[in-house]
Design a protein around this motif. Structure first.
Motif, PDB file in Angstrom:
ATOM      1  N   THR A   9      90.626  37.517  78.600  1.00 43.33           N
ATOM      2  CA  THR A   9      89.411  36.762  78.311  1.00 43.33           C
ATOM      3  C   THR A   9      88.669  36.295  79.721  1.00 43.33           C
ATOM      4  N   VAL A  10      87.482  36.953  79.711  1.00 43.44           N
ATOM      5  CA  VAL A  10      86.747  36.576  81.064  1.00 43.44           C
ATOM      6  C   VAL A  10      85.596  35.511  80.622  1.00 43.44           C
ATOM      7  N   ALA A  11      85.025  35.710  79.759  1.00 41.86           N
ATOM      8  CA  ALA A  11      83.897  34.788  79.315  1.00 41.86           C
ATOM      9  C   ALA A  11      83.769  34.611  77.965  1.00 41.86           C
ATOM     10  N   LYS A  12      82.729  33.890  77.513  1.00 44.78           N
ATOM     11  CA  LYS A  12      82.509  33.910  75.918  1.00 44.78           C
ATOM     12  C   LYS A  12      81.032  34.596  75.962  1.00 44.78           C
ATOM     13  N   VAL A  13      80.553  35.100  74.713  1.00 46.81           N
ATOM     14  CA  VAL A  13      79.431  35.821  74.566  1.00 46.81           C
ATOM     15  C   VAL A  13      78.413  34.779  74.883  1.00 46.81           C
ATOM     16  N   GLY A  14      77.182  35.253  75.233  1.00 52.73           N
ATOM     17  CA  GLY A  14      76.163  34.294  75.675  1.00 52.73           C
ATOM     18  C   GLY A  14      76.295  33.792  77.183  1.00 52.73           C
ATOM     19  N   GLU A  15      77.342  33.847  77.963  1.00 52.97           N
ATOM     20  CA  GLU A  15      77.586  33.444  79.326  1.00 52.97           C
ATOM     21  C   GLU A  15      76.966  34.544  80.153  1.00 52.97           C
ATOM     22  N   ILE A  16      76.923  35.632  79.673  1.00 50.64           N
ATOM     23  CA  ILE A  16      76.363  36.707  80.767  1.00 50.64           C
ATOM     24  C   ILE A  16      75.093  37.131  79.929  1.00 50.64           C
ATOM     25  N   SER A  17      74.097  37.057  80.781  1.00 54.25           N
ATOM     26  CA  SER A  17      72.731  37.280  80.139  1.00 54.25           C
ATOM     27  C   SER A  17      72.399  38.879  80.246  1.00 54.25           C
ATOM     28  N   GLU A  18      71.595  39.211  79.434  1.00 50.97           N
ATOM     29  CA  GLU A  18      71.190  40.648  79.284  1.00 50.97           C
ATOM     30  C   GLU A  18      70.518  40.999  80.820  1.00 50.97           C
ATOM     31  N   GLY A  19      71.054  42.384  81.319  1.00 50.40           N
ATOM     32  CA  GLY A  19      70.647  42.743  82.332  1.00 50.40           C
ATOM     33  C   GLY A  19      71.290  42.219  83.789  1.00 50.40           C
ATOM     34  N   ASN A  20      72.373  41.471  83.583  1.00 50.50           N
ATOM     35  CA  ASN A  20      73.106  40.687  84.680  1.00 50.50           C
ATOM     36  C   ASN A  20      74.523  41.097  84.650  1.00 50.50           C
ATOM     37  N   ASP A  98      84.204  35.322  70.004  1.00 51.53           N
ATOM     38  CA  ASP A  98      83.109  35.042  71.022  1.00 51.53           C
ATOM     39  C   ASP A  98      83.612  35.246  72.369  1.00 51.53           C
ATOM     40  N   GLU A  99      84.735  35.907  72.336  1.00 50.15           N
ATOM     41  CA  GLU A  99      85.457  36.228  73.644  1.00 50.15           C
ATOM     42  C   GLU A  99      85.211  37.641  74.358  1.00 50.15           C
ATOM     43  N   ILE A 100      84.521  37.425  75.524  1.00 51.90           N
ATOM     44  CA  ILE A 100      84.459  38.890  76.180  1.00 51.90           C
ATOM     45  C   ILE A 100      85.942  39.162  76.728  1.00 51.90           C
ATOM     46  N   GLN A 101      86.425  40.198  76.537  1.00 50.91           N
ATOM     47  CA  GLN A 101      87.857  40.407  77.079  1.00 50.91           C
ATOM     48  C   GLN A 101      87.873  41.851  78.027  1.00 50.91           C
ATOM     49  N   VAL A 102      88.524  41.987  79.166  1.00 52.19           N
ATOM     50  CA  VAL A 102      88.523  43.047  79.751  1.00 52.19           C
ATOM     51  C   VAL A 102      90.134  43.331  80.136  1.00 52.19           C
ATOM     52  N   GLN A 103      90.232  44.671  80.213  1.00 53.41           N
ATOM     53  CA  GLN A 103      91.737  45.046  80.270  1.00 53.41           C
ATOM     54  C   GLN A 103      91.832  45.885  81.899  1.00 53.41           C
TER      55      GLN A 103
END
Length: 111
Positions: A9-20, A98-103
């Motif tokens: 998990t790197v962030a929650k949904v909403g913490e990275i805004s569209e286009g960024n 609501d968690e954004i996860q990367v592998q």
């Protein structure tokens, strides 16, 4: 021993805004996570030209431009737009709750 690499998990949904994009350390690597047209993408954060953080670049139509010298990379497949034979690493991304996860597989050690 399993070769499976866990999602982190790197962030929650909403913490990275569209286009960024935002950079996160994952498994000894810096990963840039972008939100483009409602979809999250993860690529190597370092531009291969001079090492600038791609997370700080300008994102438009699935392409991020390096903030230093405008090298452009596709966030979907990591290809360099000016020479598609060259590219940077991409990483699987998923949203769980609501968690954004990367592998991210760690880079092999240098000899």
């Amino acid at each position: 021993m399993s070769d499976e690499v866990a999602f982190v998990t790197v962030a929650k949904v909403g913490e990275i805004s569209e286009g960024n994009g935002t950079a996160f350390p994952v498994n000894d690597r810096m990963v840039a996570v972008f939100l483009d047209q409602g979809t999250y993408y993860a690529i190597d954060d370092f531009c291969p030209h001079m090492g600038a953080s791609l997370a700080g670049g300008y994102l438009e139509n699935g392409v991020v431009a390096c903030p230093w010298h405008a090298w452009r990379f596709c966030v979907k497949d990591g290809k360099w737009c000016d020479n598609p034979k060259i590219g940077i690493d991409t990483f699987p991304v998923r949203v769980v709750g609501d968690e954004i996860q990367v592998q991210v597989r760690p880079k092999p050690p240098r000899n």
